[in-house]
Design a protein around this motif. Sequence first.
Motif: not given
Length: 879
Positions: A621, A623, A658-659
């Motif tokens: 994921n 940003r 992001k993750r």
Amino acid sequence: MSVEDNLNNEEELNSNEQHTKETITRVTGMYKDWFLDYASYVILERAVPAIDDGFKPVQRRIMHSLKEKDDGRYNKVANIVGHTMQYHPHGDMSIADAMVQIGQKDLLIDTQGNWGNILTGDRAAASRYIEARLSKFALDVVYNPKITEWQQSYDGRNKEPVNLPVMFPLLLAQGAEGIAVGLSTKILPHNFNELIDASIKHLKGKKFTLFPDFPTAGIADVSNYNDGLRGGKVRVRAKIAQQDKNTLVISEIPFSTTTSSLIDSILKANDKGKIKIKKIEDNTAAEVEILIHLPASISPDKTIDALYAFTNCETSISPLGCVIDNNKPVFIGVSEMLRRSTDHTVYLLKSELEIQLSELQEQWHFASLERIFIENRIYRLIEEEETWEGVIAAIDKGLQPHIKHLKRAVTEDDIVRLTEIRIKRISKFDIDKAQQKIEALEGQIEEVKHHLENLIEYAISYFTRLKKDYGEGKERKTELRLFGDVDATKVIIRNTKLYVNREEGFVGTSLRKDEYVADCADIDDIIAFTRDGKMMVTKVASKTFIGKNIIHVAVFKKKDKRTIYNAIYKDGTSKASYIKRFSVTSVTRDKEYYITQGNKGSMVTYFTANPNGEAEVVTINLRQVGSIKKLKWDLDFADLLVKGRASKGNLVTKYAVKRIELKSKGVSTLKPRKIWFDDSVQRLNLDGRGELLGEFKGDDKLLIISQKGIVKTVTPEVTLHFDDDMIVLEKWIPNKPISAIYFDGNKERYYVKRFLIESENKEELFISEHPNSQLEIVATDYRPVAELVFSKQRGKDQKPNEEVDLEQFIAIKGLKALGNQLTTDKLKQVNLLDPLPYEAPEEVVTEEIEVVDEKEIPANNIDLSKSINEGDGEQGTLF
């Protein structure tokens, strides 16, 4: 202080100085002479055996004293020790101890009483209580005073042998050990019959090889024996078997140990936590029997290896062949010792034959003279002689016409002997008997001359006779076998707990308030990874600083290619994210390594350790920054090659992540392990030695069947031990039946049965429990065929052999079923023939993922975000 006092003090100082100078003594000359004399004495007269007879001086003096006191009956050892002291300049204790050592070797001395026990280490009773006499073997091969060289004893009052005329390689049969000044000797004992065989081979000009044979039996690896020379090594192990699932039994012990020292080493290893035992019993009497009881959760196979690794159940012996030859210490191998001993035996046999020939010729000479003297009545010529000279001259004159056939001239001593013949003997003289005696002597002379002319054949027949007369019961005791090395880290009991403080960066066994990691041992290494990409391998300790923010810690397995690490990291310089798979097989302990590129600010964002090479799927994921269109996609670690730790990895994205979410857990991407069985060491291995058993996945088992009719399935581990009566070892296929023909001891009939194994990891008997029941054949083929060979019965024709298709003969039944009777006729033999054709289902084999060195294949810097589809996933690991 007055001037007079000063003068007095000065005189006193000068006097002291002069006195000091007078007391200084140079010891250089003393050191050279005295120390060399002492060293030479210890080497030649105490510690090192002579190559000629294989005895140290004290042993030679004991054997000489035994011979002097020998009358066929037992003598008190105290009496023999006292008799030996007139030849030996040392105390009675040294003589008694040396005599006990000879007696315990059960070759030269016939013992009576408590002579101690080499198995338990128990000492012999006091010398006043035990008795000894020479064995028949010692009387046969050790003594012959006619060919013995003598010397004066240490005090000049007696004569003792320089060397005993030993006609056997006694030094190699008994072995020897001694520590002198500046050198030592350690000659290992060898087998009696094998030494004789080697001597015969040497006499025939053939090659031979000698290996030690120990009185305590055991198992020996002599692959590095080096002919008994300096630098060689013999590994000796106890014989350990599994009595049941919780009991081990030691039935033979290594040479140079005793049951007491062995048990002490086992208890010490247990106290240190290297092994774990419940109880130990010593039932040793005439035979060794040490029972080791194990806790229910402990593996017997691993415990056997641990006993070899951490106790005296395995010892290493370094031989050193040093002997005295011509009053000098020399270092030679056991083969050369045997050659010299055999050649010396031939020399002694020749000397013995020459003396025997001389004695026979003298007997023939005098027997011929006696016959001439009496038959021709020469004794009447001395009746009128009045002087002794006249008597001698008369007999000499009377003999002259009859002595032309004699081999030597007649001497005055011969004539004197003739005058000593009694009248009674002359009156009863039988000419025929005298002639028969002369002819018998002539036959013996010819036989001895034949032996001298064919000395090598005579020596061979001599050694053959020794083996026939004394070789029974002297078979080899020590089993020779190659040993596989025991990896201590795989068999040690892990009785210590490892903890980690991830935030502060400490790992150790004393951090009991922090997070528990795993059980470990004090010889283990641990591997740890930190969030900034550092990796370190270090020894287990109470508390070790690794680095802050530890993300993974575990016990490190050296050369482990199956544990694969999956990682994603962000580079500190480019801010790009990279993905990699790698293994860690070997590193330098306590050295920091990077799994990133080593740039400042780098960070590991995803990490897993996979013991079977599992490869999971994760979701990336990004940003929301700028005009990025694709913010989410999946990555499958199975698409990556497994490379080295230093590899850069593949580019995931150059944008900020992001993750990372775990979408699905992975399955192993490693090919099943190939396992081989090395029959020479009776162990499994992964290195291609021996017979290939197959490719094994995590849940695959080995099938083991023994001659006792016991079947079991086990997990294939390199620590497994196998019994000597194992007849089947192969990869277990659960749906493939096992076929067996066995003799039932109760009904005295042959039965056939086919069965499947119902319980894994369980040892089961598949023939009847009667003590006379016996397994004839067992087959693991799908369609086996047996051939029946019938016994010939009286009054009937021989029944022809019959072939039996076992698949058609009986259906698959339970393991405990009796089975179907094979035949009512008497069988002579049952043979297993080639099986009928059958197409077994093919196994599905996972494609192997190869570990690639980064130096050979560079990282593929492809943006994986452009080629992988989007996908939803569960929340994964995010650092």
